[in-house]
Design a protein around this motif. Structure first.
Motif, short mmCIF file in Angstrom:
data_model
loop_
_atom_site.label_atom_id
_atom_site.label_comp_id
_atom_site.label_asym_id
_atom_site.label_seq_id
_atom_site.Cartn_x
_atom_site.Cartn_y
_atom_site.Cartn_z
N THR A 1 0.84 -1.20 0.00
CA THR A 1 0.00 0.00 0.00
C THR A 1 0.89 1.26 0.00
OG1 THR A 1 -0.21 -0.36 2.40
CG2 THR A 1 -2.06 -1.01 1.04
N THR A 2 0.25 2.39 -0.13
CA THR A 2 0.97 3.66 -0.18
C THR A 2 0.29 4.67 0.73
OG1 THR A 2 1.52 3.22 -2.49
CG2 THR A 2 1.78 5.48 -1.75
N GLY A 3 1.06 5.31 1.58
CA GLY A 3 0.52 6.33 2.47
C GLY A 3 0.14 7.58 1.70
N GLY A 4 -1.02 8.14 1.99
CA GLY A 4 -1.50 9.31 1.27
C GLY A 4 -0.66 10.55 1.53
N PHE A 5 -0.07 10.66 2.70
CA PHE A 5 0.68 11.86 3.06
C PHE A 5 2.11 11.80 2.53
CE2 PHE A 5 3.04 14.56 6.14
CZ PHE A 5 2.39 15.75 5.89
N LYS B 1 3.26 9.55 0.49
CA LYS B 1 3.24 8.97 -0.86
C LYS B 1 4.37 7.98 -1.06
CE LYS B 1 0.85 12.95 -2.82
NZ LYS B 1 0.61 13.57 -1.51
N SER B 2 4.71 7.29 0.05
CA SER B 2 5.73 6.24 -0.08
C SER B 2 5.11 4.92 0.38
CB SER B 2 6.98 6.59 0.73
OG SER B 2 6.65 6.68 2.08
N GLY B 3 5.77 3.86 0.01
CA GLY B 3 5.20 2.53 0.25
C GLY B 3 5.09 2.20 1.73
N ASN B 4 4.00 1.55 2.08
CA ASN B 4 3.91 0.90 3.38
C ASN B 4 3.19 -0.42 3.15
OD1 ASN B 4 1.19 1.75 3.26
ND2 ASN B 4 1.54 3.49 4.62
N THR B 5 2.90 -1.15 4.19
CA THR B 5 2.30 -2.47 4.02
C THR B 5 1.07 -2.59 4.90
OG1 THR B 5 4.45 -3.48 3.55
CG2 THR B 5 2.73 -4.96 4.32
N THR B 6 0.00 -3.10 4.31
CA THR B 6 -1.21 -3.35 5.11
C THR B 6 -1.36 -4.86 5.30
OG1 THR B 6 -2.25 -1.35 4.29
CG2 THR B 6 -3.71 -3.02 5.22
N LEU B 7 -1.49 -5.24 6.57
CA LEU B 7 -1.67 -6.67 6.88
C LEU B 7 -3.13 -6.92 7.23
CD1 LEU B 7 1.44 -7.17 9.21
CD2 LEU B 7 1.28 -7.62 6.75
N LEU B 8 -3.68 -7.99 6.68
CA LEU B 8 -5.04 -8.42 7.02
C LEU B 8 -4.90 -9.68 7.86
CD1 LEU B 8 -6.84 -8.33 3.51
CD2 LEU B 8 -6.40 -6.44 5.06
#
Ligand code: 2BA
Length: 109
Positions: A32-36, A38-45
């Motif tokens: 995923t990408t943080g809106g603020f 604008k760099s990559g991050n990761t969302t875990l489900l």
């Protein structure tokens, strides 16, 4: 059943998924990408029974660290030849941003 949605920094992903899977939790990783920033991050489900939610959150807390990130921004210069000047700004990115939501139905077919 609950769904834990955890937005974590890419640097912590290997460790947090390692511990969660060692403890027998099932995890899905989304890029995923943080809106603020604008760099990559990761969302875990992570789908879990309600009584396990706190344990999952504790694991994420231990494995994910807060970090300061420096970002480049432009600011109005106020009177110089260029209307904007580049400058940097420091933001603290949290260890994790966590949402816990109810799951109406869970199927593995
Ligand atoms: P980003 O949107 O890239 O934000 C990264 C960090 O920038 C944030 O860290 C916060 O410290 C700062 N920040 C965000 N918006 C800001 C603003 N309008 N003004 C000043 N600083 C701001 P965290 O709060 O730890 O968030 C880390 C990441 O978690 C975010 O990355 C975003 O991807 C996600 N996130 C955080 N809160 C969320 C929410 N309410 N809904 C959806 N995603 C969220």
């Amino acid at each position: 059943m609950k769904l834990v949605l955890a937005i974590v920094q890419d640097d912590d992903v290997t460790d947090v998924i390692g511990v969660l899977t060692e403890e027998d939790y099932r995890v899905t990783k989304l890029a995923t990408t943080g809106g603020f920033l604008k760099s990559g991050n990761t969302t875990l489900l992570i789908g879990v029974e309600e009584e396990m939610v706190d344990e999952v959150i504790d694991i994420i807390k231990v494995e994910c660290q807060k970090r300061d990130k420096v970002i480049s921004v432009t600011a109005p210069a106020g009177g110089t030849s260029s209307p904007y000047v580049p400058c940097s700004m420091e933001v603290e990115v949290g260890g994790a941003t966590i949402f816990v939501v109810d799951v109406d139905k869970f199927l593995r077919i």
